[in-house]
Structure formats: structure tokens, C-alpha cells
Design an enzyme around this catalytic site. Structure first.
Site, PDB file in Angstrom:
ATOM      1  N   ILE A   1     -12.358  -2.965  12.097  1.00 14.50           N
ATOM      2  CA  ILE A   1     -11.272  -3.574  12.873  1.00 14.50           C
ATOM      3  C   ILE A   1     -10.635  -2.531  13.777  1.00 14.50           C
ATOM      4  O   ILE A   1     -10.318  -2.796  14.942  1.00 14.50           O
ATOM      5  CB  ILE A   1     -10.222  -4.203  11.950  1.00 14.50           C
TER       6      ILE A   1
ATOM      7  N   GLY B   1      -5.925   2.966  10.348  1.00 13.38           N
ATOM      8  CA  GLY B   1      -7.300   2.566  10.086  1.00 13.38           C
ATOM      9  C   GLY B   1      -8.133   2.578  11.350  1.00 13.38           C
ATOM     10  O   GLY B   1      -7.747   1.971  12.363  1.00 13.38           O
TER      11      GLY B   1
ATOM     12  N   CYS C   1     -15.131  -3.583 -24.845  1.00 14.02           N
ATOM     13  CA  CYS C   1     -16.237  -3.976 -25.716  1.00 14.02           C
ATOM     14  C   CYS C   1     -17.312  -4.733 -24.945  1.00 14.02           C
ATOM     15  O   CYS C   1     -18.496  -4.646 -25.278  1.00 14.02           O
ATOM     16  CB  CYS C   1     -15.722  -4.820 -26.879  1.00 14.02           C
TER      17      CYS C   1
ATOM     18  N   CYS D   1       5.468 -10.138  -0.637  1.00 15.63           N
ATOM     19  CA  CYS D   1       6.264 -11.277  -1.101  1.00 15.63           C
ATOM     20  C   CYS D   1       5.422 -12.264  -1.908  1.00 15.63           C
ATOM     21  O   CYS D   1       5.937 -12.972  -2.760  1.00 15.63           O
ATOM     22  CB  CYS D   1       6.903 -12.002   0.081  1.00 15.63           C
TER      23      CYS D   1
ATOM     24  N   ASP E   1      -8.280  -1.023   4.334  1.00 12.55           N
ATOM     25  CA  ASP E   1      -9.362  -1.583   3.529  1.00 12.55           C
ATOM     26  C   ASP E   1      -8.993  -1.799   2.068  1.00 12.55           C
ATOM     27  O   ASP E   1      -9.838  -2.200   1.290  1.00 12.55           O
ATOM     28  CB  ASP E   1     -10.570  -0.655   3.580  1.00 12.55           C
ATOM     29  N   ASN E   2      -7.785  -1.475   1.655  1.00 11.05           N
ATOM     30  CA  ASN E   2      -7.478  -1.580   0.239  1.00 11.05           C
ATOM     31  C   ASN E   2      -6.018  -1.915   0.000  1.00 11.05           C
ATOM     32  O   ASN E   2      -5.137  -1.665   0.831  1.00 11.05           O
ATOM     33  CB  ASN E   2      -7.861  -0.290  -0.498  1.00 11.05           C
ATOM     34  N   LEU E   3      -5.785  -2.492  -1.143  1.00  3.66           N
ATOM     35  CA  LEU E   3      -4.470  -3.005  -1.495  1.00  3.66           C
ATOM     36  C   LEU E   3      -3.417  -1.914  -1.583  1.00  3.66           C
ATOM     37  O   LEU E   3      -2.285  -2.083  -1.127  1.00  3.66           O
ATOM     38  CB  LEU E   3      -4.577  -3.758  -2.827  1.00  3.66           C
TER      39      LEU E   3
ATOM     40  N   ASN F   1     -21.650   3.041   8.948  1.00  2.00           N
ATOM     41  CA  ASN F   1     -20.602   2.514   9.827  1.00  2.00           C
ATOM     42  C   ASN F   1     -21.141   2.084  11.199  1.00  2.00           C
ATOM     43  O   ASN F   1     -20.499   1.303  11.900  1.00  2.00           O
ATOM     44  CB  ASN F   1     -19.516   3.565  10.071  1.00  2.00           C
TER      45      ASN F   1
END
Length: 626
Positions: A23, A19, A168, A156, A112-114, A51
Site C-alpha cells: 500500500i 509503512g 497439549c 473503539c 501490516d500488524n495490529l 516484495n
């Protein structure tokens, strides 16, 4: 350990950064200034104008270039002796395999993502390399340390699946602006400019962009309606679409009286009631010869302030103008467009469409600035927080490299109201014996095996909830599914032919009691799914029609361990609202992983050396972070 030993370690050891966003820029700078000599950096993203306010290694002239490569060049200007290897690519690519990870002494995440975080966690476990994780949002941040066999791994503790709403609600009865934004992104934008051959789960309900009981000559077939007709100008087409989705479809929905007994009835919107006819009856016919990806409806309409909430007339004008501009200036994108938060024209379309739908349903409208944040999964970043977190990452890396693992801490940047602490250090927890990643304990998959398909399981469970990229699925010794470039064509066709079969209709039926083994060779990941047939699901709470239970649920809400419930900005965006989140192209500082369930956790907390008498104290209550 003294400073000389640290100096020797940091000059000798190789570190991997993943990344190069908010950061990452701070981290690369801090590593170089601290004395690290051998750094590899992976990032798949290119530099955007948005950015530049916090990713200080980049300048306007760098827009469109590789973040990793530009970051390397920028740092070498003031630290020319550092060996920095920049990789412009996705960390999930096959080239970044377990052997690649083994060459490093520590991995430092600024993702930035899981999904990408899970992937790196699994590669670090397989390679036996310690991982330092991080994240920020606004003034909040965190740094966590994960050592295979000594501390909990990144997975964990359970990470909630991205929040999704029932179909819906999105298509028929929105009550929040986010419902309208999801509708605008995943249905309206996709219908007009996306790949129409792709199945869209929002299409299964007939109430929004579908035909009803109407004159077919007037309305037409849905597949044909959203096409520019012969001899039709782009402005005429845009007006026809407007009246269809904001007028006719709303009137059709109102025919179901039962739906509105306890709800506010929406108001149909028609162009001739909003704008003068001359604004939407022009005869020009754009041919799409001029291509310009940065074209903006706001510019052409003279709307300068993205934080101003447009009125209904302005939203209508933006909606019409964006459609025309796509046809006249972005024709090459039509048929394959996918929403991107950095696509100005797409953001303008989604904002206008969502606001118009919100107005119809009595929901407050929002500015483009706010709508973009919700649609693009953006939590606005603060550069100083990124700098603090980057410094903490380096401190933990130094401990790991000099074998002071007992001094490692999980540090949360959050002000404690009674202790007046800005940084809250917490001892790392031990590995969770029920973790399905590092302990390979089984999971239970509750699913209606008669209606659910293997495709559903792969997309909604394996990829979305378990973070598996390239699944191999077995039932006993039978191979049910696999992917790969080296897969023979006839076998690939065979697996594809079974994807849409219900689980119960497989050659060997998959129902209660069957155990599926799932593997991902690239991640060196393996888990077992114990199938349990279930007839019905709560559409509001379980919109996927599937539920993972067992070990994921068993680790939540214990009394004596820190339980960081990971929360990104899921309440705001498609990553959460719509179940997506596998893109690696957002800024790392836009997704914050916070210990929300710190509240009530009893945990030993290390105090500074200067504090009198007590070196430790019990924290009975810490604030929840949101």
C-alpha cells in the site's frame, strides 16, 4: 470546497505516512502525483525479493536496502520538487513521540500488524491528529477514518487477540497442519538453532521433545541431546534428531493408551524405513566456515517447484539437508536463530518438519508455498487492490485537510451481491463510550492470582492483548513495575525479581478487588485493570489462563452500529495461532483488517450522485468477509 482550496491545502500541509510496503508504495506515488509537497515516511523494513511483484518502486538491485529511503529516491525521480523525508526505523521508537506526530496535519497508515496500528492510533489521539487507516488482502480492502472526539478511534471496536492453541494440542495431539507448523517453528527450530536459555511454553509438556522412560544412555538429557557431539558428523546428528522427534517421541506418546482411544494413533517414523542408509550415514563434518544466509536445501537437492507437495522421502531429505546446511553454512546463527518468513532455509526446515509430523498423525501435507504462507502470516497480495486503496486514502486525506470531515467515509472494497457494489462507503461511527483507549473506561482481568505471575500479565495481557509497549504498573500509589533506559540498576533488579512471583504473593497481594493502573508514557496511554480471581480456565477456549472482560466484550454484537470484527490471517499463521504478531517487518498488504460482522448490520450507506431519487439506502445485510 473547490479544487483551488484543495491545491493550497495539499501544497501547504505536512502528512505522515507509516509503512512503505504494498500500500505504501502506491500511496507515496499517489500523494506525489496529487500534488502533496511535504511528506514524511516511516518504515523499518528492508526490501526482499518477494516484495518486487507488487511494490513497484523497488527493483532487484534494491534488495537489502531500506524501503523508506528507496521509495523516496524512486518518487523523486519523477517528482523532484516534493519534500520527502524518509525515516528508516520502527514507528514505536522513542524518537517518533507525540511531539513528532503533532507537526503533521494527517497520518496515513499502511501498516501490516495490529500492534503497530494500535501504537499509531494512540499517538494520533494524544497528538490530536486525524488518522486514515487501511488494509488489503487479495481483492478485499478497506480505508477507515479516525478523528479524535468525532469518530471512533481505531481501537473503539474490539480486535480479537491472536488465536492460540492449547499447548497439549501442539505438542501431543495435532489435528491440523497449522498445529504441526507451530510445533516446527516454536519447538523444533528453537530447540535446534534458537536460544536454548529462553523459556519455551511448549516445553512444559513431556510428550514431544522431552525424555520419557527410556535408557538415558541412549536418549540423553534433553538439553544435551540437541547438541552436535564430539566426533559426530552433521549428517549423523541430523539422523539422530530425526529418529528422536519423529520416531522415539511418537512411540513414547503411544504408551498413553487413553490419549488414543478416540483418536487416530500416530505412526512413528524412522530414517532407515524411509531412506537408504547411505543417504544419512555420511562422515563429513562441516565446520561452518562458509557463511551464506541465502543457502537453500531445495537448490542442493534439485527441488525446483515450491508449489509441489513433497513426498515423505523428499521431506526427510529436506529435513536432513537443512540441519546440515545450518551447521556448515549458517553456524553463526545457531543459538540465536528466530524464524523469519524470508529466511529460505528456516522455511524449508519448518515445511519439512511440519509435513513429517503431519504424515505421522495422518494430516495432509502441504507444499512449501502453502506452508510458508501459514508460517509467515502471508495472505498473497494483489497490486491493483493496493492501488485502489491508496487512492481512497488520498481522497479521505483531502477531505480532512479541507475541513470536510462530514464527508469522510469508511470504505470497504467488497462486492455486495445484491447491490452490485464494489466499494461500500459507510458513515464513521461515533466514539465508543466504553473504549478503554479513548475513554479510559476500566477493564476486568480474570486470572488465577495464585498461579499467574506479573510476567504472565505483562506478556499475555498488556503487550499481546492491549498493545502496551513499555508498561508502568501501579497498585494504588505503589509502583510495581516499570522499564526504561534511565531506570536505576537497583530498581530494575528489584522489579525483575518480582516478575516471577505469583500475583497473590506480592508484598501487597494482588487478588480480587485490587485495581492495577497501567500506563505507557510513550503512547500517552492509561487504563485500569480490576482484578478478579478465578480458579480454572477452559484450556481450549482460554489457553492463556487469563481473560479480559468488561468493556471489550460490551461493545460486541449491538444491533444498531457497524461492528467491524477485525480479522487478520490469524487462522493461518503464528501471529494468530501462536499469539505472536508484534513484528513490523511483514508487508502491509499481508494482514487484512476486515468488517466480518458487517453481516446483519443496519447502516446508512451513501450512494453515488447519479442514482435516481434515493441518496441513501438502508443495508439490511452485507456479506461477511474472510
Amino acid at each position: 470546497m473547490g479544487s483551488e482550496e484543495e491545491r493550497i491545502a495539499i501544497e501547504k500541509e505536512k502528512v505522515l505516512m507509516v509503512g512503505a510496503g504494498g500500500i505504501g508504495c502506491e500511496l507515496l506515488k499517489t500523494l506525489a502525483l496529487t500534488g502533496f509537497k511535504h511528506i514524511h515516511l516511516i518504515d523499518m523494513d528492508t526490501i526482499e525479493v518477494s516484495n518486487l511483484n507488487r511494490q513497484f518502486l523497488f527493483r532487484k538491485s534494491h534488495v537489502g536496502q531500506s524501503k523508506a529511503k528507496v521509495a523516496r529516491e524512486a518518487v523523486l525521480k519523477f517528482r523532484p520538487g516534493v519534500d520527502i523525508v524518509a525515516h528508516h526505523g520502527n514507528v514505536k521508537n522513542a524518537e517518533f513521540d507525540i511531539d513528532f506526530f503533532k507537526q503533521f496535519s494527517v497520518v496515513l497508515n499502511g501498516l501490516d500488524n495490529l500492534e503497530a496500528r494500535r501504537h499509531v492510533n494512540r499517538l494520533c489521539l494524544a497528538a490530536g491528529v486525524p488518522l486514515v487507516e487501511s488494509g488489503t488482502t487479495g481483492y478485499l480492502g478497506q480505508v477507515t477514518v479516525h478523528i479524535n472526539g468525532k469518530t471512533e478511534c481505531y481501537e473503539c471496536q474490539p480486535k480479537p487477540a491472536p488465536k492460540s492453541y492449547p499447548v497439549c494440542t501442539i505438542t501431543s495431539t495435532p489435528s491440523k497442519l497449522i498445529h504441526c507448523i507451530v510445533w516446527a517453528k516454536e519447538l523444533a527450530l528453537a530447540k535446534l538453532f534458537g536460544d536454548k536459555s529462553q523459556a519455551n511454553e511448549l516445553d512444559v509438556r513431556p510428550s514431544v521433545l522431552a525424555d520419557a522412560k527410556a535408557d538415558t544412555n541412549e536418549v540423553g538429557n534433553d538439553a544435551d541431546f540437541f547438541e552436535l557431539r564430539r566426533g559426530e558428523s552433521t549428517s549423523q546428528f541430523a539422523g539422530r534428531v530425526f529418529d528422536r522427534i519423529f520416531g522415539y517421541n511418537i512411540e513414547t506418546a503411544l504408551q498413553n493408551e487413553d490419549t488414543w482411544k478416540a483418536r487416530r494413533r500416530p505412526d512413528p517414523l524412522y530414517l532407515d524405513k524411509i531412506l537408504p542408509p547411505e543417504e544419512f550415514t555420511a562422515e563429513e563434518n562441516g565446520n561452518g566456515e562458509i557463511e551464506n544466509p541465502t543457502v537453500s536445501a531445495m537448490v542442493t537437492l534439485g527441488l525446483k517447484n515450491p508449489q509441489k507437495i513433497w513426498d515423505v522421502q523428499e521431506n526427510a531429505r529436506v529435513f536432513l539437508e537443512t540441519i546440515q546446511l545450518f551447521f556448515k553454512r549458517r553456524s553463526k546463527d545457531i543459538g540465536k536463530l528466530v524464524f523469519d518468513k524470508d529466511d529460505q532455509l528456516a522455511v524449508e526446515f519448518v515445511t519439512a518438519a511440519a509435513n513429517l509430523r503431519a504424515h505421522s498423525f495422518g494430516i495432509p501435507m502441504q507444499s512449501l508455498f502453502e506452508a510458508k504462507g501459514m508460517a509467515g502470516n502471508i495472505i498473497h497480495a494483489i497490486a491493483t487492490t493496493n492501488a485502489c486503496i491508496a487512492g481512497l486514502i488520498v481522497l479521505e486525506a483531502l477531505k480532512l485537510l479541507t475541513k470536510r470531515t462530514e464527508q469522510c467515509r469508511m470504505t470497504y472494497c467488497v462486492e455486495h451481491p445484491t447491490r452490485k457494489m464494489l466499494l461500500v462507503p459507510v458513515e464513521p461511527a461515533e466514539p465508543n463510550p466504553h473504549c478503554y483507549v479513548c475513554s479510559e473506561t476500566p477493564l476486568v482481568l480474570e486470572v488465577n492470582t495464585v498461579t499467574a505471575t506479573m510476567r504472565d500479565v505483562i506478556e499475555k495481557v498488556l503487550k499481546r492483548k492491549l498493545g502496551v509497549d513499555s508498561p508502568v504498573i501501579m497498585q494504588g500509589s505503589s509502583l510495581l513495575y516499570e522499564t526504561g533506559d534511565d531506570l536505576e540498576e537497583d530498581m530494575a533488579a528489584h522489579y525483575a525479581s518480582l516478575l516471577n512471583k505469583s500475583l497473590a504473593s506480592y508484598p501487597t497481594p494482588i487478588t480480587t478487588g485490587v485495581v492495577l493502573t497501567v500506563e505507557d508514557y510513550h503512547q500517552d496511554f492509561r487504563c485500569s485493570l480490576h482484578v478478579k480471581h478465578r480458579e480454572t480456565f477452559d484450556e481450549e477456549k482460554e489457553p492463556d489462563g487469563m481473560l479480559i472482560t468488561g468493556d471489550i466484550a460490551s461493545v460486541v454484537n449491538t444491533d444498531d452500529t457497524l461492528q467491524p470484527k477485525i480479522v487478520a490471517d490469524e487462522d493461518l499463521s503464528n501471529k494468530v495461532e501462536n499469539g505472536h504478531g508484534d513484528d513490523d517487518d511483514d508487508d502491509d498488504d499481508m494482514v487484512m483488517f476486515t468488517p466480518e460482522t458487517l453481516a446483519g448490520a443496519k447502516r446508512k450507506l451513501e450512494e453515488e450522485e447519479s442514482l435516481p431519487v434515493e441518496k441513501r439506502l438502508k443495508i439490511e445485510q452485507l456479506p461477511a468477509m474472510s
